[in-house]
Design a protein around this motif. Structure first.
Motif, PDB file in Angstrom:
ATOM      1  N   LEU A  56       0.596  -1.588   0.009  1.00  0.00           N
ATOM      2  CA  LEU A  56      -0.239   0.327   0.243  1.00  0.00           C
ATOM      3  C   LEU A  56       0.722   1.078  -0.009  1.00  0.00           C
ATOM      4  O   LEU A  56       1.685   1.091   0.679  1.00  0.00           O
ATOM      5  CB  LEU A  56      -0.936   0.343   1.182  1.00  0.00           C
ATOM      6  N   TYR A  57       0.402   2.379  -0.762  1.00  0.00           N
ATOM      7  CA  TYR A  57       0.810   2.780  -0.862  1.00  0.00           C
ATOM      8  C   TYR A  57       0.421   5.081  -0.347  1.00  0.00           C
ATOM      9  O   TYR A  57      -0.786   4.616  -0.711  1.00  0.00           O
ATOM     10  CB  TYR A  57       1.674   3.354  -2.365  1.00  0.00           C
ATOM     11  N   GLY A  58       1.093   5.829  -0.088  1.00  0.00           N
ATOM     12  CA  GLY A  58       0.520   6.994   0.539  1.00  0.00           C
ATOM     13  C   GLY A  58       0.856   7.709  -0.706  1.00  0.00           C
ATOM     14  O   GLY A  58       0.853   8.417  -1.459  1.00  0.00           O
ATOM     15  N   ARG A  59       0.069   9.706  -0.068  1.00  0.00           N
ATOM     16  CA  ARG A  59       0.194  10.501  -0.517  1.00  0.00           C
ATOM     17  C   ARG A  59       1.850  11.011  -1.090  1.00  0.00           C
ATOM     18  O   ARG A  59       2.347  11.953  -2.551  1.00  0.00           O
ATOM     19  CB  ARG A  59      -0.349  11.744  -0.214  1.00  0.00           C
ATOM     20  N   ARG A  60       2.830  11.038   0.563  1.00  0.00           N
ATOM     21  CA  ARG A  60       3.768  10.989  -0.431  1.00  0.00           C
ATOM     22  C   ARG A  60       5.003  10.008  -1.492  1.00  0.00           C
ATOM     23  O   ARG A  60       5.499  11.124  -2.562  1.00  0.00           O
ATOM     24  CB  ARG A  60       5.103  10.544   1.068  1.00  0.00           C
ATOM     25  N   HIS A  61       4.024   9.048  -2.186  1.00  0.00           N
ATOM     26  CA  HIS A  61       4.252   8.057  -2.641  1.00  0.00           C
ATOM     27  C   HIS A  61       3.938   8.668  -4.093  1.00  0.00           C
ATOM     28  O   HIS A  61       4.872   8.805  -5.154  1.00  0.00           O
ATOM     29  CB  HIS A  61       4.353   7.169  -3.278  1.00  0.00           C
ATOM     30  N   LEU A  62       3.019   9.209  -4.014  1.00  0.00           N
ATOM     31  CA  LEU A  62       1.971   9.681  -5.276  1.00  0.00           C
ATOM     32  C   LEU A  62       3.463  11.356  -5.860  1.00  0.00           C
ATOM     33  O   LEU A  62       3.450  11.431  -6.860  1.00  0.00           O
ATOM     34  CB  LEU A  62       0.993  10.381  -4.753  1.00  0.00           C
ATOM     35  N   LEU A  63       3.394  11.664  -4.667  1.00  0.00           N
ATOM     36  CA  LEU A  63       4.497  13.029  -5.211  1.00  0.00           C
ATOM     37  C   LEU A  63       5.670  13.159  -5.024  1.00  0.00           C
ATOM     38  O   LEU A  63       6.293  13.673  -6.419  1.00  0.00           O
ATOM     39  CB  LEU A  63       4.609  14.206  -3.874  1.00  0.00           C
ATOM     40  N   GLN A  64       6.052  11.630  -4.857  1.00  0.00           N
ATOM     41  CA  GLN A  64       7.456  12.038  -5.703  1.00  0.00           C
ATOM     42  C   GLN A  64       7.329  11.465  -7.162  1.00  0.00           C
ATOM     43  O   GLN A  64       8.115  11.418  -7.835  1.00  0.00           O
ATOM     44  CB  GLN A  64       8.322  10.413  -4.478  1.00  0.00           C
ATOM     45  N   LEU A  65       6.471  10.260  -6.894  1.00  0.00           N
ATOM     46  CA  LEU A  65       6.189   9.722  -8.556  1.00  0.00           C
ATOM     47  C   LEU A  65       6.161  10.497  -9.027  1.00  0.00           C
ATOM     48  O   LEU A  65       6.824  10.619 -10.818  1.00  0.00           O
ATOM     49  CB  LEU A  65       5.112   8.440  -8.165  1.00  0.00           C
ATOM     50  N   ILE A  66       5.203  11.195  -9.117  1.00  0.00           N
ATOM     51  CA  ILE A  66       4.963  12.554 -10.109  1.00  0.00           C
ATOM     52  C   ILE A  66       6.238  13.626 -10.088  1.00  0.00           C
ATOM     53  O   ILE A  66       5.964  14.423 -11.387  1.00  0.00           O
ATOM     54  CB  ILE A  66       2.985  13.025  -9.814  1.00  0.00           C
ATOM     55  N   ALA A  67       6.319  14.080  -9.069  1.00  0.00           N
ATOM     56  CA  ALA A  67       7.441  15.117  -9.471  1.00  0.00           C
ATOM     57  C   ALA A  67       9.149  14.822 -10.144  1.00  0.00           C
ATOM     58  O   ALA A  67       9.713  15.597 -10.838  1.00  0.00           O
ATOM     59  CB  ALA A  67       8.254  15.205  -8.278  1.00  0.00           C
ATOM     60  N   VAL A  68       9.402  13.493 -10.655  1.00  0.00           N
ATOM     61  CA  VAL A  68      10.169  12.292 -10.853  1.00  0.00           C
ATOM     62  C   VAL A  68       9.735  12.725 -12.305  1.00  0.00           C
ATOM     63  O   VAL A  68      10.407  13.011 -13.217  1.00  0.00           O
ATOM     64  CB  VAL A  68      10.506  11.129 -10.605  1.00  0.00           C
ATOM     65  N   LYS A  69       8.457  12.376 -12.085  1.00  0.00           N
ATOM     66  CA  LYS A  69       7.835  12.669 -14.221  1.00  0.00           C
ATOM     67  C   LYS A  69       8.300  13.878 -14.858  1.00  0.00           C
ATOM     68  O   LYS A  69       8.759  14.192 -15.974  1.00  0.00           O
ATOM     69  CB  LYS A  69       6.687  11.920 -14.353  1.00  0.00           C
ATOM     70  N   ARG A  70       7.890  14.767 -13.469  1.00  0.00           N
ATOM     71  CA  ARG A  70       7.791  16.539 -14.050  1.00  0.00           C
ATOM     72  C   ARG A  70       8.988  16.464 -14.606  1.00  0.00           C
ATOM     73  O   ARG A  70       9.813  17.225 -15.654  1.00  0.00           O
ATOM     74  CB  ARG A  70       7.549  17.101 -12.789  1.00  0.00           C
ATOM     75  N   ARG A  71      10.132  16.418 -13.514  1.00  0.00           N
ATOM     76  CA  ARG A  71      11.634  16.097 -13.438  1.00  0.00           C
ATOM     77  C   ARG A  71      12.149  16.005 -14.681  1.00  0.00           C
ATOM     78  O   ARG A  71      13.145  16.472 -16.134  1.00  0.00           O
ATOM     79  CB  ARG A  71      12.398  16.422 -12.752  1.00  0.00           C
ATOM     80  N   GLN A  72      11.342  14.125 -15.387  1.00  0.00           N
ATOM     81  CA  GLN A  72      11.678  13.883 -16.655  1.00  0.00           C
ATOM     82  C   GLN A  72      11.001  14.300 -17.485  1.00  0.00           C
ATOM     83  O   GLN A  72      12.154  14.872 -18.951  1.00  0.00           O
ATOM     84  CB  GLN A  72      11.423  12.484 -16.780  1.00  0.00           C
ATOM     85  N   ALA A  73      10.381  15.164 -17.507  1.00  0.00           N
ATOM     86  CA  ALA A  73       9.382  16.201 -18.359  1.00  0.00           C
ATOM     87  C   ALA A  73      10.067  16.962 -19.199  1.00  0.00           C
ATOM     88  O   ALA A  73      10.980  17.996 -20.109  1.00  0.00           O
ATOM     89  CB  ALA A  73       8.335  16.552 -18.411  1.00  0.00           C
ATOM     90  N   GLU A  74      11.000  17.903 -17.876  1.00  0.00           N
ATOM     91  CA  GLU A  74      12.450  19.612 -18.291  1.00  0.00           C
ATOM     92  C   GLU A  74      13.507  18.466 -18.697  1.00  0.00           C
ATOM     93  O   GLU A  74      14.306  19.549 -18.794  1.00  0.00           O
ATOM     94  CB  GLU A  74      12.763  19.750 -17.225  1.00  0.00           C
ATOM     95  N   GLY A  75      14.148  17.405 -19.294  1.00  0.00           N
ATOM     96  CA  GLY A  75      15.042  17.163 -19.443  1.00  0.00           C
ATOM     97  C   GLY A  75      16.249  16.113 -18.679  1.00  0.00           C
ATOM     98  O   GLY A  75      17.100  16.402 -19.340  1.00  0.00           O
ATOM     99  N   ARG A  76      15.401  16.413 -17.476  1.00  0.00           N
ATOM    100  CA  ARG A  76      16.576  16.064 -16.343  1.00  0.00           C
ATOM    101  C   ARG A  76      17.077  14.597 -16.217  1.00  0.00           C
ATOM    102  O   ARG A  76      16.200  13.606 -16.636  1.00  0.00           O
ATOM    103  CB  ARG A  76      16.282  16.381 -15.078  1.00  0.00           C
ATOM    104  N   SER A  77      17.919  13.908 -16.217  1.00  0.00           N
ATOM    105  CA  SER A  77      18.700  12.877 -16.206  1.00  0.00           C
ATOM    106  C   SER A  77      18.150  12.106 -14.790  1.00  0.00           C
ATOM    107  O   SER A  77      17.611  12.819 -13.576  1.00  0.00           O
ATOM    108  CB  SER A  77      20.003  12.527 -16.124  1.00  0.00           C
ATOM    109  N   ILE A  78      18.603  10.641 -14.960  1.00  0.00           N
ATOM    110  CA  ILE A  78      18.159  10.184 -13.158  1.00  0.00           C
ATOM    111  C   ILE A  78      19.237  10.404 -12.107  1.00  0.00           C
ATOM    112  O   ILE A  78      18.116  10.902 -11.245  1.00  0.00           O
ATOM    113  CB  ILE A  78      18.283   9.074 -14.042  1.00  0.00           C
ATOM    114  N   ALA A  79      20.018  10.137 -13.191  1.00  0.00           N
ATOM    115  CA  ALA A  79      21.064  10.986 -12.188  1.00  0.00           C
ATOM    116  C   ALA A  79      21.412  12.586 -10.969  1.00  0.00           C
ATOM    117  O   ALA A  79      21.040  12.320  -9.553  1.00  0.00           O
ATOM    118  CB  ALA A  79      22.452  10.832 -12.658  1.00  0.00           C
TER     119      ALA A  79
END
Length: 220
Positions: A56-79
């Motif tokens: 089971l996952y909570g709101r913090r996991h949701l924030l982390q997942l969306i934040a990662v995808k936002r940064r990837q959309a801006e061209g940031r690398s995983i590192a």
């Protein structure tokens, strides 16, 4: 608020804009396999709780997942994303994720896609539809002559039935103990068909495992 991994993916997908081409590549929405990989490399916290074998996952996991995808959309690398978001506070994740507000604090969901296993079954098809007989303007057919043969002999007007050959039904193995039969398929699925079926079956497999109708992950 606690969600299964499938529900977490649905909420994250609802909060993100539709997939768009950026730099020649397609930015896809997250899926369950991607969530597990993010947790493995530390971009997502471990599950908040477990209900039996279901994480089971909570709101913090949701924030982390969306934040990662936002940064990837801006061209940031995983590192680069790891360096920025490792140990980030909820406030910092909120600023990056920019979740649309809703009464329960979760992103406003998009219109739910229909789930193929919950709808009414499609009518069975044993072959192509039979076209209607063309209208006839000529004289009617002559009546079939009466059969005067001996009992037990075949009638000339009624040929013996011909047994039909059994047709093979394509099947796709979704997971251990779960096989999808394509009873109405007119061809063998291609590689692209199998990839689409595998992506669409993630939520179904999660529901089956949660209800004990499929083997848990990692077990044959």
């Amino acid at each position: 608020m606690e969600w299964t991994i499938g529900e977490l993916v649905e909420r994250a997908s609802a909060a993100l804009p539709p997939a768009a081409r950026q730099g020649g590549r397609v930015r896809d929405v997250p899926n369950e396999r991607l969530v597990r990989w993010y947790a493995t490399i530390g971009l997502l916290d471990p599950p908040a709780a477990r209900r039996g074998r279901v994480a089971l996952y909570g709101r913090r996991h949701l924030l982390q997942l969306i934040a990662v995808k936002r940064r990837q959309a801006e061209g940031r690398s995983i590192a680069e994303i790891q360096a920025e978001l490792a140990g980030a506070t909820d406030q910092a994740l909120e600023a990056i994720a920019r979740l649309p507000a809703s009464p329960d604090g979760s992103p406003a969901p998009r219109e739910a896609r229909p789930r193929f296993w919950t709808g009414p079954p499609a009518p069975a098809r044993n072959g192509p539809p039979v076209p209607p007989a063309p209208a006839r303007n000529g004289p009617p057919d002559p009546p079939t002559p009466a059969w005067n043969g001996t009992p037990g002999s075949p009638s000339p007007a009624s040929p013996p039935p011909v047994p039909s050959a059994a047709s093979a039904v394509p099947a796709v193995r979704l997971a251990a103990g779960v096989t999808l039969l394509l009873d109405g398929a007119s061809r063998v699925p291609s590689h692209d068909d199998l990839a689409g079926i595998a992506a669409a079956s993630e939520t179904l497999l999660a529901v089956l495992r949660e209800r004990g109708l499929a083997s848990p992950e990692g077990k044959p």
